[in-house]
Structures are given as C-alpha cells and as structure tokens.
Design a protein around this motif. Sequence first.
Motif: not given
Length: 321
Positions: A305-306, A161, A309
């Motif tokens: 999560g990536n 992350f 982002i």
Amino acid sequence: MLTIKLPQIFRVHQVPRIFWEDGIMSGYRHPKSSALDCVLSSFQMTNETVNIWTHFLPTWYFVWRFLVLSSSLDFCQEPYHWPLLIYLLLVCLYPFASSCAHTFSSMSARARHICYFCDYGALSLYSLGCAFAYGAYAMPDHWVSGILHHYFVPAAAFNSFVCTGLSCYSRYVLGKSASAAAGVLPRVVSPCPPRCSPTSPQLLFCFWSNCAWNEAVAGYCYHLFFALLTGFLFASHLPERLAPGRFDYIGHSHQLFHICAVLGTHFQLEAILCDVCSRRAWLQGRLPTPGLPGTFGTAGLALLGNAAIIGAFTAALPRVP
C-alpha cells in the motif's frame, strides 16, 4: 595515476529554490549531480555529509543487533517472535532509506521528491513496526485483549497510509513547512509506546495505574524524550535559523534530528527486548499465538500500500509545476 575529482560545492543562491534549506547558506551539491557524484559527495564535506552518515552507520548497528538476536531467538519457528522480527526489519530499513535519500536527492528536482517520498514511506512503515512490537509485548496489563488492543495494529497500518500520503502530498503542493509537519507525524504519533504516550507521560501513567518501574519503562521514557525532541528539531530548524551560515556543515537541526532519532530507536529497542523476555509467560497465557495473516500478511499489505502511494505520487510529478 587515477585521480578522482570531487564534486563542486555551491552557495544557496546558486541552486534552485527547491534545494534550499532554512538557515543553510552553503555546502550545496550540484542540483543535477550524477549518481557517482552523489556517492563521492558523501566523502567530502557538504551540508548533507553528516546527514548521510548519521543514518548510514546506525543502519549497520541495527543490522548487527538483528543478526545477534537471530542467533539466540528462533524467528522462523517461534510465532511469539514474529512481531519482533517485523519490527527489527523495519528498524533496519528506515535509517538506510533516509541515508539513501540524502545521498541521491541532488540528482534533480524530480529525484529529490522521489527520494523523500521513499524516506517518508520507510518512516511510516517503521511506525507500523513499532505498533507490532507494542501490541505484542508492551501493552499495559489492563489493556491486553481489549478493544484498543484488538484494533491497535490495523489502526497503525491505516495511519502509515495517511502519513505517507500526507507527507508526499504536502511536499509539492502545500509547501515545505507543511511537509515538515507531515513528515514528522509518524515519528511523534505512532512510535510512542502505549505505556508512554505523548498525552500521558509514563511517570504520571505509572502513578495512576500503579505499574512497576523497570528497565522497559525507563527505556520507553527515554524513547519518548528523544521522539519529542526529534519532532521539535525537525520543525524548528534550530540552531541554524538563529545564526544562518554558522551551522551549514556541522551542528544544524537535521543532523541533531538524525542523532536523536537513532538514540530514541536504540532505547526503544532495548525496552521492547526487555518486555519480550520479562512478559512472555504472562502474555502467552492471555493472547492467542500470532498468525501469519495478522503479522506478515498485514506487514506485506502495508508495504504494498505504501509503495502504491509512493508510485502514484511519483507518476503525478510531471504534471506538477
């Protein structure tokens, strides 16, 4: 008779500054190319052609290795091989994402950012895949089941992350040099095996801990060499910085960077496979069986999560000058 017109090629001052590369004076594609033009450009000589193919062809090499291993290893029913499965899938992902980024990055300035956001994300996930494999098969004997081992994969997930966020943020806020430093972090930090870290070269580590020299150790040393070389090439822009215009099409640093990255991954894969086979009995007697939450659950959360982002930075692009 059907004829296909290849896209026009431009010199550096004919394209917006965001498309400029240090030391590359020609071979640029139209900054508002169509998707078809981008695909066609991969079959003509531009300053991106070798970048595209040096990661597109290795993608299929790694896919082939994955399919061959799938025929001999039970990835579905054998939990011992689940970390290896995650690693192999992400090894196939990162060169493909890079190839696509280089192919379609000339569609617009915004598309260029998005392409490399995805490239950074795939690279960060690859670093997590390395952590899965190292944590499951390559930890030094006296680290197995220790505190470092226990938090190794969660720390790598957090690191993915950080690297993705830092790379995306620096790309359009801090400038290209900072982006280069951020983009290379996942290559140099996470993928380096615990038995062959940048701060403790494998030979010194082995002399200190009296570990046995074998094919796996040799493979990790080769991988460390190429990992550090990729970082140097990525950041230094050599040799084109010394002779601008001489390496526009063949031989510039990013092409060499791609080749070294693939060679490093190849040696890394061979070393991991050696540990998978040679250390199985010893590791299974000391480690719990990998579970779904700790393997696919962690990998899935890291993927989401990536992606979040990347989505957040993509949504913020229209507000950036």
